[in-house]
Every structure is written in C-alpha cells, then in structure tokens.
Scaffold this motif. Structure first.
Motif, PDB file in Angstrom:
ATOM      1  N   PRO A 174       0.683  -1.082   0.038  1.00  0.00           N
ATOM      2  CA  PRO A 174      -0.173  -0.014  -0.084  1.00  0.00           C
ATOM      3  C   PRO A 174       0.740   1.259  -0.012  1.00  0.00           C
ATOM      4  CG  PRO A 174       0.046  -1.030   2.097  1.00  0.00           C
ATOM      5  CD  PRO A 174       0.713  -2.073   1.112  1.00  0.00           C
ATOM      6  N   PRO A 175       0.032   2.203  -0.744  1.00  0.00           N
ATOM      7  CA  PRO A 175       1.082   3.607  -0.585  1.00  0.00           C
ATOM      8  C   PRO A 175       1.415   3.986   0.951  1.00  0.00           C
ATOM      9  CG  PRO A 175      -1.057   4.076  -1.437  1.00  0.00           C
ATOM     10  CD  PRO A 175      -0.853   2.407  -1.377  1.00  0.00           C
ATOM     11  N   PRO A 176       2.582   4.835   1.191  1.00  0.00           N
ATOM     12  CA  PRO A 176       2.843   5.198   2.440  1.00  0.00           C
ATOM     13  C   PRO A 176       2.003   6.304   2.980  1.00  0.00           C
ATOM     14  CG  PRO A 176       4.498   5.923   0.906  1.00  0.00           C
ATOM     15  CD  PRO A 176       3.549   5.031   0.149  1.00  0.00           C
ATOM     16  N   ILE A 177       1.359   6.487   4.164  1.00  0.00           N
ATOM     17  CA  ILE A 177       0.558   7.533   4.570  1.00  0.00           C
ATOM     18  C   ILE A 177       1.360   8.004   5.688  1.00  0.00           C
ATOM     19  CG2 ILE A 177      -1.868   8.197   5.409  1.00  0.00           C
ATOM     20  CD1 ILE A 177      -2.985   5.989   3.897  1.00  0.00           C
ATOM     21  N   SER A 178       1.403   9.340   5.632  1.00  0.00           N
ATOM     22  CA  SER A 178       2.286  10.190   6.969  1.00  0.00           C
ATOM     23  C   SER A 178       1.348  10.185   8.066  1.00  0.00           C
ATOM     24  CB  SER A 178       2.838  11.181   6.447  1.00  0.00           C
ATOM     25  OG  SER A 178       1.757  12.316   6.157  1.00  0.00           O
ATOM     26  N   THR A 179       1.903  10.171   9.407  1.00  0.00           N
ATOM     27  CA  THR A 179       1.211  10.446  10.586  1.00  0.00           C
ATOM     28  C   THR A 179       0.520  11.934  10.341  1.00  0.00           C
ATOM     29  OG1 THR A 179       3.182  10.886  11.754  1.00  0.00           O
ATOM     30  CG2 THR A 179       2.522   8.503  11.818  1.00  0.00           C
ATOM     31  N   ARG A 180       1.338  12.729   9.995  1.00  0.00           N
ATOM     32  CA  ARG A 180       0.742  14.042   9.897  1.00  0.00           C
ATOM     33  C   ARG A 180      -0.250  14.253   9.096  1.00  0.00           C
ATOM     34  NH1 ARG A 180       3.252  18.660  10.895  1.00  0.00           N
ATOM     35  NH2 ARG A 180       5.047  17.679  11.395  1.00  0.00           N
ATOM     36  N   THR A 186      -8.496  15.946  12.494  1.00  0.00           N
ATOM     37  CA  THR A 186      -8.797  17.264  12.827  1.00  0.00           C
ATOM     38  C   THR A 186     -10.050  17.649  12.064  1.00  0.00           C
ATOM     39  OG1 THR A 186      -6.551  17.763  13.584  1.00  0.00           O
ATOM     40  CG2 THR A 186      -8.029  19.619  13.154  1.00  0.00           C
ATOM     41  N   LEU A 187     -10.081  17.394  10.691  1.00  0.00           N
ATOM     42  CA  LEU A 187     -11.080  17.511   9.914  1.00  0.00           C
ATOM     43  C   LEU A 187     -12.288  16.932  10.204  1.00  0.00           C
ATOM     44  CD1 LEU A 187      -9.227  17.994   6.445  1.00  0.00           C
ATOM     45  CD2 LEU A 187      -9.986  19.601   7.792  1.00  0.00           C
ATOM     46  N   ALA A 188     -12.103  15.664  10.513  1.00  0.00           N
ATOM     47  CA  ALA A 188     -13.254  14.777  10.901  1.00  0.00           C
ATOM     48  C   ALA A 188     -13.882  15.251  12.044  1.00  0.00           C
ATOM     49  CB  ALA A 188     -12.759  13.180  11.023  1.00  0.00           C
ATOM     50  N   ALA A 189     -13.123  15.578  13.297  1.00  0.00           N
ATOM     51  CA  ALA A 189     -13.584  16.129  14.455  1.00  0.00           C
ATOM     52  C   ALA A 189     -14.420  17.355  14.022  1.00  0.00           C
ATOM     53  CB  ALA A 189     -12.441  16.361  15.408  1.00  0.00           C
ATOM     54  N   ALA A 190     -14.169  18.321  13.174  1.00  0.00           N
ATOM     55  CA  ALA A 190     -14.791  19.235  12.824  1.00  0.00           C
ATOM     56  C   ALA A 190     -16.192  19.155  11.737  1.00  0.00           C
ATOM     57  CB  ALA A 190     -13.975  20.536  12.491  1.00  0.00           C
ATOM     58  N   GLU A 191     -15.941  18.018  11.354  1.00  0.00           N
ATOM     59  CA  GLU A 191     -17.091  17.635  10.410  1.00  0.00           C
ATOM     60  C   GLU A 191     -17.060  18.573   9.110  1.00  0.00           C
ATOM     61  OE1 GLU A 191     -21.105  17.891  11.832  1.00  0.00           O
ATOM     62  OE2 GLU A 191     -20.531  15.874  13.367  1.00  0.00           O
ATOM     63  N   GLY A 226     -11.402  12.041  22.481  1.00  0.00           N
ATOM     64  CA  GLY A 226     -10.081  12.806  22.804  1.00  0.00           C
ATOM     65  C   GLY A 226      -8.931  12.325  22.954  1.00  0.00           C
ATOM     66  N   PRO A 227      -8.710  11.209  23.712  1.00  0.00           N
ATOM     67  CA  PRO A 227      -7.486  10.647  23.710  1.00  0.00           C
ATOM     68  C   PRO A 227      -6.654  10.106  22.392  1.00  0.00           C
ATOM     69  CG  PRO A 227      -8.447   9.410  25.442  1.00  0.00           C
ATOM     70  CD  PRO A 227      -9.662  10.355  24.586  1.00  0.00           C
ATOM     71  N   SER A 228      -7.578   9.778  21.376  1.00  0.00           N
ATOM     72  CA  SER A 228      -7.229   9.330  20.089  1.00  0.00           C
ATOM     73  C   SER A 228      -6.766  10.731  19.469  1.00  0.00           C
ATOM     74  CB  SER A 228      -8.289   8.779  19.271  1.00  0.00           C
ATOM     75  OG  SER A 228      -8.750   7.465  20.032  1.00  0.00           O
ATOM     76  N   LEU A 262      -2.696  11.297  18.109  1.00  0.00           N
ATOM     77  CA  LEU A 262      -2.380  11.802  16.727  1.00  0.00           C
ATOM     78  C   LEU A 262      -1.639  13.048  16.480  1.00  0.00           C
ATOM     79  CD1 LEU A 262      -5.902  10.492  14.798  1.00  0.00           C
ATOM     80  CD2 LEU A 262      -3.457   9.309  14.567  1.00  0.00           C
ATOM     81  N   GLN A 263      -2.062  14.002  17.486  1.00  0.00           N
ATOM     82  CA  GLN A 263      -1.366  15.078  17.551  1.00  0.00           C
ATOM     83  C   GLN A 263       0.221  15.013  17.945  1.00  0.00           C
ATOM     84  OE1 GLN A 263      -3.432  17.902  20.063  1.00  0.00           O
ATOM     85  NE2 GLN A 263      -5.311  18.087  18.883  1.00  0.00           N
ATOM     86  N   GLN A 264       0.254  14.173  18.787  1.00  0.00           N
ATOM     87  CA  GLN A 264       1.814  13.919  19.227  1.00  0.00           C
ATOM     88  C   GLN A 264       2.681  13.152  18.047  1.00  0.00           C
ATOM     89  OE1 GLN A 264       3.346  14.609  22.142  1.00  0.00           O
ATOM     90  NE2 GLN A 264       1.375  15.641  22.793  1.00  0.00           N
ATOM     91  N   LEU A 265       1.796  12.415  17.435  1.00  0.00           N
ATOM     92  CA  LEU A 265       2.362  11.662  16.256  1.00  0.00           C
ATOM     93  C   LEU A 265       2.811  12.860  15.144  1.00  0.00           C
ATOM     94  CD1 LEU A 265       0.534   8.003  16.071  1.00  0.00           C
ATOM     95  CD2 LEU A 265       2.968   8.446  17.013  1.00  0.00           C
TER      96      LEU A 265
END
Length: 247
Positions: A2-8, A15-20, A236-238, A242-245
């Motif tokens: 599979p193509p690489p997907i960065s943690t960023r 972030t986008l999903a949390a804000a819908e 929240g913890p998730s 993700l922000q730390q990563l």
C-alpha cells in the motif's frame, strides 16, 4: 504494497473529521486515485475479495461508483437496489447509474438481473397507494422494481392520508392515535412505527411523545457515531495521540 501515509496526514484527517469539515466524495475520489496510481496495491486489494456485496446501490454517488468499479469490475459482485427509494439525491446519489450497471461493472456489458416482485410487508391497500405515488416519480432505471405483488390482506389493513395545518396538530394527532391504539385496541407500542423524513423530525417527535408519557425507541442508525456512548470517551485520547505523532 500500500502507498505510504504519513502520521501528519492522519492527524490532519482526524482534525477535519472532528470538525465535520471533510468532504466524503473527496476522500472516496482520493482513495480511487491511490488505487489507480498503484496497480500492485489495487490488485492486492482485489485478490482479497472473493465476493462483493453492495446494499442500496441507488444511493451511490459517482465517486462511490468509481471506487466500486475499480475493486469489483469483472469480479463476483451482488448489488441490491430499489431505484424509487433513493433519499440521498441531495448528496449526489445517481440513481441513473443503475441503468448502466452492466456497462460499469463488466467488460462484456452483460449482467444478470433478478427482480423481487413479491411483497411481504405491505398489504393490498398500501401497495396500491405506493403504486400511485411511484408513478409520479421520474424513471431512472427503467421499469425495474415497480412490479409488486402484495401480501395477503389482513382483517384490519388500512391506508389513510391526512393533512394538517401545522406540525403541532400533526404531533398531537399522532400522540392521540398511539394512546388510542395502546389503551383501547390492545396494541403494543413495539408494534407502532413512525416514519419521518429527516433526523430533526426524529428528535422533534421523540421529545414531544416522551413529554406525553409515551416511550420512544430511536433506531441506533439515527445517532451519529461520534455521539455514541462507547465512542466519545475514546475521541479525546485518540486526538491527543495523533497530535503527538504528527507534531
């Protein structure tokens, strides 16, 4: 591979999903582009699928048809659709694509169609009312799905149409009718269903009926996943992880 997907990128998506604030069609289109740009990845995903089952294909958008065709074209595919039951047209559902099903999903443009014409729920009177209504709906996939044999009629089958001046009168009538059925006609509340058009009406009717002392059970599908009791504590913890990563 599979193509690489960065943690960023993952953190950004979160972030986008949390804000819908994300566009589902854009995400699906991007997934299709990744598969097209990485043939080995596409073939690996195709080989994992022995059979593809699709429900409510009439609700699929062009981007969803594109992704499904990539994964399932010329492979075992069983799709179910009711052309006259589409409710996601305002979100891009393309019922007319059902008319091109064989062209979109097979190289030979040949597909087997099975039309389910025997009804098991609607009695004759309701079936006739449905037939009158569906005749006013523009054809999108030919005449398939418009032939229906009703189930055997019961002793108390009835279909009635009522018009109200406002939603308040409508809610009061429904509450009164439920009480009448429950107290005087020995009907269980579990045998009574109210079908509404959208989620806001679900909430409005639920509040009104509960205020009248009538127990209401809302289908789980009407509760957004992010508001589920088992999901909210994990959000929240998730997000922090993700922000730390991504940082």
């Amino acid at each position: 591979m599979p193509p690489p997907i960065s943690t960023r990128s993952t953190a950004t998506c979160w972030t986008l999903a949390a804000a819908e604030a994300f566009d589902p069609a854009g995400l699906i289109t991007r997934a299709a582009e990744l598969l097209e740009d990485h043939p080995d990845f596409l073939h690996a995903e195709q080989d994992r699928l022995a059979l593809v089952l699709v429900d409510d294909l009439q609700e699929a958008t062009l981007s969803q048809h594109r992704l499904l065709a990539l994964l399932a074209k010329d492979r075992p595919l069983v799709a179910f659709a009711a052309p006259d039951s589409v409710v996601q047209g305002f979100r891009g559902a393309r019922t007319d694509e059902l008319h091109r099903f064989a062209q979109n999903y097979t190289s030979t443009t040949e597909a087997t169609f099975l039309e389910l014409a025997h009804g098991y729920r609607m009695p004759p009177q309701i079936t006739k009312a449905w037939e009158r209504i569906v005749q006013r709906v523009p054809l999108a996939a030919g005449l398939r799905g418009r032939t229906l044999e009703p189930r055997q009629a019961g002793n108390d089958d009835a279909c009635q149409a009522l018009a109200f001046e406002n939603s308040t009168l409508e809610e009061r009538f429904i509450a009164q009718r439920i009480v009448q059925l429950s107290l005087f006609e020995n009907r269980s509340l579990s045998d009574i269903a109210i079908v509404v058009r959208n989620g806001s009406q679900v909430r409005s009717y639920s509040r009104f009926l509960e205020g009248q002392g009538i127990a209401v059970q809302v289908p789980p599908a009407e509760i957004p996943l992010k508001d589920e009791g088992a999901v909210r504590p994990l959000a929240g913890p998730s997000g922090i992880v993700l922000q730390q990563l991504g940082g």
